[in-house]
Design an enzyme around this catalytic site. Structure first.
Site, PDB file in Angstrom:
ATOM      1  N   ASP A  44       0.830  -1.212   0.000  1.00 24.38           N
ATOM      2  CA  ASP A  44       0.000   0.000   0.000  1.00 24.38           C
ATOM      3  C   ASP A  44       0.868   1.268   0.000  1.00 24.38           C
ATOM      4  OD1 ASP A  44      -2.171   1.663   0.028  1.00 24.38           O
ATOM      5  OD2 ASP A  44      -2.612   1.401   2.153  1.00 24.38           O
ATOM      6  N   GLU A  45       1.522   1.487  -1.138  1.00 25.49           N
ATOM      7  CA  GLU A  45       2.307   2.702  -1.338  1.00 25.49           C
ATOM      8  C   GLU A  45       1.824   3.410  -2.600  1.00 25.49           C
ATOM      9  OE1 GLU A  45       6.724   2.199  -0.249  1.00 25.49           O
ATOM     10  OE2 GLU A  45       6.140   0.285  -1.157  1.00 25.49           O
ATOM     11  N   TYR A  46       2.098   4.719  -2.649  1.00 24.09           N
ATOM     12  CA  TYR A  46       1.894   5.518  -3.853  1.00 24.09           C
ATOM     13  C   TYR A  46       0.453   5.581  -4.335  1.00 24.09           C
ATOM     14  CZ  TYR A  46       6.785   4.324  -3.548  1.00 24.09           C
ATOM     15  OH  TYR A  46       8.049   4.094  -3.063  1.00 24.09           O
TER      16      TYR A  46
END
Length: 309
Positions: free
Chosen positions: A169-171
């Site tokens: 769960d990045e960017y």
């Protein structure tokens, strides 16, 4: 702590911190492949080794080129395709699973890019990552929307004969394109639906972002629905904050091209001495890195590594 883009320079800042099973046979193609597998290398004792591969630059087949000098077992047990994306359709106002041309090429050529690894006994997972469009695992507007995306994920696993899904769960950049901010229910609904869709596949958590801190909702805790969780900060030690046994956790994380070999070896030694069952690596390329790899395999398995082009 936010880290840099993993597809570019993620490890630069992280280096400063260093001072601190199961192809399902969902398709006829997969079923056929499972009946023609070559003999699997000798079993090994010790932690599960994971290798994220940046397929924009490197080949998945690199994972299968390393074996242990003692016994011939695979150095790496899990190979992760990095990465598919969760994108946002502004017309339909919904999230959807997206493959860039390099990820799509790997999937379309599964017979030559994925099956050879699986034939060696290496599991192949697909990582899914935010893409700056506002869509993420933690902001589905309804349980139905989460279930729809979960089906896209499980359909991809079935279609391409993969062994599971990894959540990163990045960017996401929550709020872009009018999307909502993270809520408490989304990730719980998503992982619950995905586990129901593929009860015998792998699901892993790259322990970062809003989703990673939202594992419980409405009396449901999804921690036990994951097979693995790992520290996202390369060159460091950090126990993921999830209720899984030590055998499923990787507090160690290294970048093969950036983490000093001494740090990689020390983290491997600590993995064993503290009883953890997973060791995470990133950025394995096509170079012969058996000397570097041997530094941590000696600690994990009591054996040096052999590279076979």
């Amino acid at each position: 702590m936010r880290i840099f883009d993993r597809s570019r320079v993620r490890t630069t800042a992280l280096a400063l911190l260093a001072a601190a099973a199961l192809v399902g046979g969902a398709t006829a193609t997969t079923q056929a492949a499972s009946t023609t597998r070559s003999p699997v290398a000798a079993a090994k004792k010790g932690p599960t080794s994971v290798a994220y591969i940046e397929v924009n630059n490197d080949s998945m087949l690199n994972v299968g080129k390393y074996t242990l000098a003692n016994g011939g077992g695979n150095v790496f047990d899990v190979a992760v395709i990095f990465a598919a994306n969760i994108n946002y359709d502004t017309t339909k106002k919904s999230a959807y699973l997206y493959f860039n041309e390099n990820v799509q090429r790997v999937l379309d050529n599964a017979q030559t890019q994925i099956r050879p690894l699986q034939a060696k006994g290496i599991k192949v997972m697909l990582s899914v990552l935010g893409n700056h469009q506002g869509a993420g695992f933690a902001n589905f507007p309804s349980q139905g929307a989460a279930a729809t995306f979960a089906k896209q994920l499980s359909d991809a696993v079935g279609k391409y004969g993969l062994d599971g899904i990894d959540f990163d769960d990045e960017y996401a950049e929550y709020g872009n394109n009018g999307t909502g901010q993270p809520n408490s229910s989304s990730f719980v609904h998503l992982v619950s639906a995905l586990r129901a869709n593929m009860p015998d596949k792998l699901i892993s958590l790259y322990n970062i972002g809003p989703a990673a801190s939202r594992l419980s909702y409405g009396g449901v805790n999804i921690s036990s629905k994951f097979n693995y969780a790992w520290n996202p900060y390369y060159g460091t030690w950090g126990v993921p904050g999830i209720a899984l046994p030590k055998s499923a956790l990787s507090p160690a994380a290294i970048d093969v091209r950036a983490t000093p070999s001494s740090t990689a070896a020390d983290l491997a030694k600590r993995t064993v001495s503290e009883g953890y069952g997973v060791y995470l690596t990133y950025n394995l390329d096509g170079s012969d890195r058996h000397t570097y790899v041997s530094g941590f395999t000696q600690q994990l398995y009591g054996s040096s590594a052999v590279y076979t082009p």
